[in-house]
Motif scaffolding. Structure first.
Motif, PDB file in Angstrom:
ATOM      1  N   UNK A 192       0.806  -1.237   0.000  1.00  0.00           N
ATOM      2  CA  UNK A 192       0.000   0.000   0.000  1.00  0.00           C
ATOM      3  C   UNK A 192       0.832   1.276   0.000  1.00  0.00           C
ATOM      4  N   UNK A 193       2.002   1.261   0.636  1.00  0.00           N
ATOM      5  CA  UNK A 193       2.811   2.479   0.682  1.00  0.00           C
ATOM      6  C   UNK A 193       3.264   2.920  -0.702  1.00  0.00           C
ATOM      7  N   UNK A 194       3.422   1.973  -1.616  1.00  0.00           N
ATOM      8  CA  UNK A 194       3.805   2.312  -2.990  1.00  0.00           C
ATOM      9  C   UNK A 194       2.579   2.561  -3.870  1.00  0.00           C
ATOM     10  N   UNK A 195       1.560   1.705  -3.739  1.00  0.00           N
ATOM     11  CA  UNK A 195       0.361   1.852  -4.558  1.00  0.00           C
ATOM     12  C   UNK A 195      -0.357   3.172  -4.272  1.00  0.00           C
ATOM     13  N   UNK A 196      -0.289   3.613  -3.015  1.00  0.00           N
ATOM     14  CA  UNK A 196      -0.955   4.872  -2.655  1.00  0.00           C
ATOM     15  C   UNK A 196      -0.294   6.083  -3.299  1.00  0.00           C
ATOM     16  N   UNK A 197       0.882   5.907  -3.849  1.00  0.00           N
ATOM     17  CA  UNK A 197       1.565   6.995  -4.558  1.00  0.00           C
ATOM     18  C   UNK A 197       1.459   6.825  -6.073  1.00  0.00           C
ATOM     19  N   UNK A 198       1.610   5.587  -6.538  1.00  0.00           N
ATOM     20  CA  UNK A 198       1.656   5.341  -7.991  1.00  0.00           C
ATOM     21  C   UNK A 198       0.280   5.542  -8.618  1.00  0.00           C
ATOM     22  N   UNK A 199      -0.723   4.880  -8.072  1.00  0.00           N
ATOM     23  CA  UNK A 199      -2.049   4.906  -8.694  1.00  0.00           C
ATOM     24  C   UNK A 199      -2.654   6.308  -8.714  1.00  0.00           C
ATOM     25  N   UNK A 200      -2.664   7.066  -7.612  1.00  0.00           N
ATOM     26  CA  UNK A 200      -3.216   8.427  -7.694  1.00  0.00           C
ATOM     27  C   UNK A 200      -2.456   9.331  -8.661  1.00  0.00           C
ATOM     28  N   UNK A 201      -1.136   9.123  -8.811  1.00  0.00           N
ATOM     29  CA  UNK A 201      -0.366   9.939  -9.761  1.00  0.00           C
ATOM     30  C   UNK A 201      -0.819   9.680 -11.184  1.00  0.00           C
ATOM     31  N   UNK A 202      -1.072   8.410 -11.499  1.00  0.00           N
ATOM     32  CA  UNK A 202      -1.550   8.085 -12.845  1.00  0.00           C
ATOM     33  C   UNK A 202      -2.968   8.612 -13.063  1.00  0.00           C
ATOM     34  N   UNK A 203      -3.814   8.488 -12.048  1.00  0.00           N
ATOM     35  CA  UNK A 203      -5.194   8.976 -12.182  1.00  0.00           C
ATOM     36  C   UNK A 203      -5.235  10.495 -12.296  1.00  0.00           C
ATOM     37  N   UNK A 204      -4.307  11.178 -11.621  1.00  0.00           N
ATOM     38  CA  UNK A 204      -4.268  12.626 -11.698  1.00  0.00           C
ATOM     39  C   UNK A 204      -4.023  13.085 -13.132  1.00  0.00           C
ATOM     40  N   UNK A 205      -3.110  12.420 -13.822  1.00  0.00           N
ATOM     41  CA  UNK A 205      -2.839  12.792 -15.216  1.00  0.00           C
ATOM     42  C   UNK A 205      -3.947  12.324 -16.139  1.00  0.00           C
ATOM     43  N   UNK A 206      -4.549  11.207 -15.821  1.00  0.00           N
ATOM     44  CA  UNK A 206      -5.678  10.724 -16.625  1.00  0.00           C
ATOM     45  C   UNK A 206      -6.887  11.632 -16.453  1.00  0.00           C
ATOM     46  N   UNK A 207      -7.010  12.197 -15.287  1.00  0.00           N
ATOM     47  CA  UNK A 207      -8.146  13.063 -14.985  1.00  0.00           C
ATOM     48  C   UNK A 207      -8.113  14.359 -15.772  1.00  0.00           C
ATOM     49  N   UNK A 208      -6.912  14.862 -16.108  1.00  0.00           N
ATOM     50  CA  UNK A 208      -6.780  16.166 -16.760  1.00  0.00           C
ATOM     51  C   UNK A 208      -6.726  16.045 -18.273  1.00  0.00           C
ATOM     52  N   UNK A 209      -7.265  14.945 -18.811  1.00  0.00           N
ATOM     53  CA  UNK A 209      -7.278  14.800 -20.263  1.00  0.00           C
ATOM     54  C   UNK A 209      -8.224  15.819 -20.886  1.00  0.00           C
ATOM     55  N   UNK A 233      -0.304   8.431 -21.948  1.00  0.00           N
ATOM     56  CA  UNK A 233       0.796   7.686 -21.340  1.00  0.00           C
ATOM     57  C   UNK A 233       0.388   7.135 -19.981  1.00  0.00           C
ATOM     58  N   UNK A 234      -0.353   7.914 -19.198  1.00  0.00           N
ATOM     59  CA  UNK A 234      -0.824   7.439 -17.896  1.00  0.00           C
ATOM     60  C   UNK A 234      -1.780   6.259 -18.059  1.00  0.00           C
ATOM     61  N   UNK A 235      -2.638   6.315 -19.064  1.00  0.00           N
ATOM     62  CA  UNK A 235      -3.556   5.200 -19.293  1.00  0.00           C
ATOM     63  C   UNK A 235      -2.802   3.930 -19.666  1.00  0.00           C
ATOM     64  N   UNK A 236      -1.784   4.072 -20.519  1.00  0.00           N
ATOM     65  CA  UNK A 236      -0.973   2.910 -20.892  1.00  0.00           C
ATOM     66  C   UNK A 236      -0.261   2.324 -19.683  1.00  0.00           C
ATOM     67  N   UNK A 237       0.275   3.217 -18.873  1.00  0.00           N
ATOM     68  CA  UNK A 237       0.986   2.751 -17.687  1.00  0.00           C
ATOM     69  C   UNK A 237       0.034   2.068 -16.715  1.00  0.00           C
ATOM     70  N   UNK A 238      -1.167   2.632 -16.534  1.00  0.00           N
ATOM     71  CA  UNK A 238      -2.148   2.026 -15.632  1.00  0.00           C
ATOM     72  C   UNK A 238      -2.593   0.659 -16.136  1.00  0.00           C
ATOM     73  N   UNK A 239      -2.796   0.544 -17.421  1.00  0.00           N
ATOM     74  CA  UNK A 239      -3.169  -0.759 -17.994  1.00  0.00           C
ATOM     75  C   UNK A 239      -2.064  -1.780 -17.779  1.00  0.00           C
ATOM     76  N   UNK A 240      -0.822  -1.352 -17.982  1.00  0.00           N
ATOM     77  CA  UNK A 240       0.303  -2.271 -17.776  1.00  0.00           C
ATOM     78  C   UNK A 240       0.407  -2.695 -16.321  1.00  0.00           C
ATOM     79  N   UNK A 241       0.216  -1.738 -15.423  1.00  0.00           N
ATOM     80  CA  UNK A 241       0.283  -2.051 -13.998  1.00  0.00           C
ATOM     81  C   UNK A 241      -0.785  -3.068 -13.601  1.00  0.00           C
ATOM     82  N   UNK A 242      -2.027  -2.837 -14.014  1.00  0.00           N
ATOM     83  CA  UNK A 242      -3.116  -3.735 -13.650  1.00  0.00           C
ATOM     84  C   UNK A 242      -2.996  -5.078 -14.345  1.00  0.00           C
ATOM     85  N   UNK A 243      -2.457  -5.066 -15.578  1.00  0.00           N
ATOM     86  CA  UNK A 243      -2.281  -6.323 -16.284  1.00  0.00           C
ATOM     87  C   UNK A 243      -1.272  -7.237 -15.623  1.00  0.00           C
ATOM     88  N   UNK A 244      -0.339  -6.671 -14.853  1.00  0.00           N
ATOM     89  CA  UNK A 244       0.667  -7.468 -14.160  1.00  0.00           C
ATOM     90  C   UNK A 244       0.224  -7.877 -12.756  1.00  0.00           C
TER      91      UNK A 244
END
Length: 819
Positions: A192-209, A233-244
């Motif tokens: 959680x200490x890492x996911x709580x930083x990575x996922x919101x960062x990707x969503x923040x950039x996805x949100x400002x599309x 790029x954030x969407x691609x990264x999020x898909x890759x993260x969830x796919x793994x």
């Protein structure tokens, strides 16, 4: 000490690796890396891998010094050299070199210069794509996760620089994920200490599309902007993260998404939330879909006291996610999902009625907007229907039974829980659940009606159809229609009319299957009875009659054989009698509507049976009504402004469909004319006995009636009377008088039991008991007595002759019996 300083000053005495490193730097940094000397350094590193860690340390030392002196040209050359060494060397001692490399990358990322941050990120991405031969036990990426996440939220004044920094941060996070996700020896990136930083960062950039798309670039810059979009790029990264993500990591990846949507109030517009979960559902492995559904269900429960708009947004997202998950494997989550939705539906009803979340209104209580709760309830019902439509037939049947089990049973002594609107909580619950059931049943396809409408489900549904609430009755009729309509004919009967040629409807008619025949043999009388009783309801409106017409028509098309057709005709003729006799004191509109309903249905069934004489009779009555009584036809009744007649008591026989005539014309075509002659009478069921409880006086009168009929004073048998046509006619004519006599006799008997002394009643019951005992003794004597013996009788005790049975093998037969 002196020797060391001398060696440092004299270039010829310096170690070879330092001389090789120094030679790659030109005098003018604009000339770039000296390629020939770089090749020499690379060859030396490959030949002496034990020197690789020292090369890295020395390069790191020079880079830190150049950063401090703002000699950024040499910094770029040093990083280029490091990248080439990383790409070329894969020896076992590369770990120490990597430590120096990561130290230099961290130094660049700490710089306030955007170019150095981007440079360090690019080097890290190259390093992340390298597959190392030896594992590392002590390497940590915590700093890089934090720094790259910070870069993803860059707010630089220059839009172009801000975009580059954000994209570098996203690429860095992508590199960290690729480097650590498959390495069990590394720090777990799914913590959680890492996911709580990575996922919101990707969503923040996805949100400002939307913000990026709102600024329309020039045509020449458009392709470049599209390539450099942080949202893509954030969407691609999020898909890759969830796919793994593995099975145990889905929860840690989804929880930050839910928290981000909560913190930024993104459930209410719900567009971004739906987009996020579509990305999630299409990125994860199909067998993990139910984990996401469970997370959403838990989040819905956690927000059960949030605003209705927030809960509605979660339900909408759940609907989209569930439809996608249904294409994969949902498993036991199906009933869990429906259970949660129905529970939230009941809570919403309570909130709307009480006006608060805790059932008591106080000064600090949040005021609930009733219309928002209605919107939430509609969202829940829509979600129930959309998800159920994707399920296979067997699961859909389970869901239907599950929802029906949650519908409160109708009761005469039902407690009325009222809120500020004064509405009945149970009534609202019944309506909402029946709406959900209607959504689930819409489009339900099942070849076997026994499976689609099992007995326990049909009994509960039809018992709800007898309630006084007109809205509930309408829902029940619509649900029945949805189940029976398997060929999409429902919309063709949405309006009631007397078409002269029903071929224009293009009905899809199949032969009644054996399973459907069995279903109708078992449940037909139950269906007819509820249709008949529904027609007699005073609160019916046009929609009720349209639903009744549709139900009759669909039964005739989907489930009809010769016996069903006969029963339906008898039923509709009985409905016509209800309108004519009017024992229920129905309003004029209801009586005209029943006449019109009968005309429309008989017009339809006559053309379906294709019996010319039957069609002619129906056509003649309809034509007569058009001329003399148009208020008895659907074209004048089921319109916005019905044209009715205030006097329906003197209806002439020419305006009615006659049972004798129909029996005659159908009997000549092979139909059961004897059954057609019998008027339809609904059967009395246990449901009626429960819903219409008899008073104590009525119960006593029934008991007394039985006793009086079996009393000793009436033991003499009356000779059987011959049954003739005149007898039946007299019985029908005198039935009213006989009922009056019976009612008066019952009243006298009840009065006798209420006023007579106790001794007289006891003597009467004692005489009846002795009579019963004597009858029983006679029966026992006959039953116990053995059969007569072919060999004669023997004398038993007390001088009584007794028959004695001899076994067959001891009997002596005459000679004629021997062959």
């Amino acid at each position: 000490m002196y020797q060391a300083s001398v060696c440092g000053c004299c270039g010829a005495l310096r170690p070879r690796y330092k001389r090789l490193v120094d030679n790659i730097f030109p005098e003018d940094p604009e000339d770039g890396l000296v390629k020939t000397n770089m090749e020499k350094l690379t060859f030396y590193a490959l030949s002496a891998p034990e020197k690789l860690d020292r090369i890295g340390a020395y390069l790191s030392e020079r880079l830190i010094r150049d950063v401090g002196r703002h000699r950024y040209g040499y910094v770029c050359i040093a990083m280029e050299a490091l990248d080439q060494l990383l790409m070329a060397c894969h020896c076992q001692s590369i770990n120490l070199f990597v430590e120096s490399f990561l130290k230099m990358v961290a130094k660049l990322l700490e710089s306030e210069k955007p170019n150095l941050q981007i440079l360090g990120t690019n080097s890290f991405v190259k390093f992340a794509n390298i597959e190392e031969d030896t594992p590392s036990y002590h390497r940590s990426y915590d700093f890089f996760v934090s720094r790259f996440s910070e870069m993803c939220h860059s707010s630089h004044d220059d839009l172009e620089i801000k975009t580059k920094i954000r994209m570098s941060g996203i690429k860095g996070l992508q590199g960290v994920v690729r480097k650590t996700v498959n390495d069990e020896l590394q720090a777990n990136i799914w913590d959680p200490q890492h996911m709580d930083k990575i996922v919101p960062s990707l969503l923040f950039n996805l949100q400002h599309v939307e913000e990026a798309e709102s600024r329309s670039p020039s045509p020449l810059q458009a392709p470049e902007k599209e390539k450099e979009s942080p949202a893509e790029l954030a969407e691609r990264c999020l898909r890759e993260l969830l796919g793994r993500a593995a099975f145990g990591n889905i929860k840690n990846a989804i929880k930050p998404v839910l928290i981000h949507l909560d913190n930024h109030s993104l459930w209410e517009p719900k567009v971004f939330a739906i987009r996020c979960f579509k990305i999630i559902m299409y990125s994860i492995q199909p067998q993990h879909s139910h984990l996401v559904i469970q997370q959403l269900l838990g989040h819905l429960d956690a927000n059960s006291r949030s605003a209705a708009t927030v809960r509605a947004g979660i339900v909408e997202v759940l609907s989209e996610a569930a439809v996608i998950a249904a294409t994969g494997s949902v498993g036991p989550t199906v009933l869990e999902m429906f259970n949660t939705l129905l529970r939230q539906l009941r809570l919403s009803i309570d909130y709307a009625l009480t006006g608060s979340y805790d059932g008591a209104v106080s000064l600090g209580t949040k005021i609930i907007k009733e219309h928002e709760e209605r919107m939430f309830q509609e969202a829940v019902i829509k979600t129930v229907g959309s998800f159920a439509s994707t399920l296979p037939t067997y699961q859909r049947s389970e869901v239907i039974l599950f929802i029906m089990s949650k519908v409160p049973r109708p009761s005469l002594h039902q407690a009325v829980d009222t809120g500020r609107t004064g509405e009945n909580r149970n009534r609202l619950t019944q309506i909402m659940l029946l709406k959900s059931l209607l959504q689930v049943s819409t489009g339900f396809q099942c070849n076997n009606m026994m499976s689609a409408l099992p007995s326990n489900f049909l009994d509960r549904l039809l018992s709800t159809a007898l309630m006084e609430d007109a809205e509930i009755r309408l829902f029940v009729l619509e649900i029945l229609i949805s189940f029976i309509d398997r060929h999409g004919n429902r919309h063709k009967f949405s309006t009631i009319s007397t078409l002269s040629d029903i071929s224009v409807l293009k009905l899809k008619v199949d032969k009644c299957s054996r399973q459907d025949t069995v279903f109708m043999k078992k449940h037909s009388q139950q269906l007819y009875r509820h249709i008949y009783l529904s027609c007699k309801e005073e609160t019916n409106v046009q929609k009720h009659y349209e639903a009744l017409y549709g139900l009759l028509a669909l039964i005739s098309i989907e489930l009809a054989n010769e016996e069903v057709v006969v029963d339906l005709i008898r039923l509709v003729l009985a409905v016509q009698d209800v309108a004519q006799v009017n024992e229920e004191n129905l309003p004029v509109y209801n009586r005209c509507a029943l006449y019109a309903l009968g005309a429309a249905y008989l017009n339809l069934i006559s053309q379906l049976t294709t019996v010319p004489a039957f069609c002619q009779h129906i056509h003649e009555v309809i034509e007569t009504r058009k001329k003399e009584a148009p208020y008895m036809l659907p074209e004048d009744v089921f319109v916005e402004r019905p044209r009715l007649s205030q006097n329906l008591d003197g209806v002439v026989i020419e305006l009615l469909f006659r049972q004798s005539k129909i029996s005659e014309v159908l009997g000549g075509s092979g139909y059961n004319s004897d059954r057609l002659c019998l008027p339809y009478i609904p059967q009395l069921t246990d449901e009626d006995r429960l819903s219409k409880r008899r008073s104590i006086g009525e119960t006593i009168s029934l008991q007394v009636e039985v006793e009086s009929r079996n009393s000793p004073e009436k033991e003499e048998r009356v000779p059987a009377e011959e049954i003739t046509y005149e007898t039946l006619k007299k019985a029908i004519v005198d039935s009213v008088a006989v009922e009056e006599q019976e009612r008066e006799r019952r009243r006298q008997v009840v009065e006798k039991f209420q006023k007579a002394p106790f001794e007289e009643i006891a003597a009467h019951c004692g005489a009846r008991a002795s009579l019963l005992q004597s009858k029983l003794n006679q029966i026992f004597e006959i039953t116990i007595r053995p059969p007569p013996s072919p060999s004669g009788t023997i004398t038993a005790a007390y001088g009584q002759p007794q028959n004695h049975s001899i076994p067959v093998y001891e009997m002596k037969f005459p000679d004629l019996c021997v062959y």
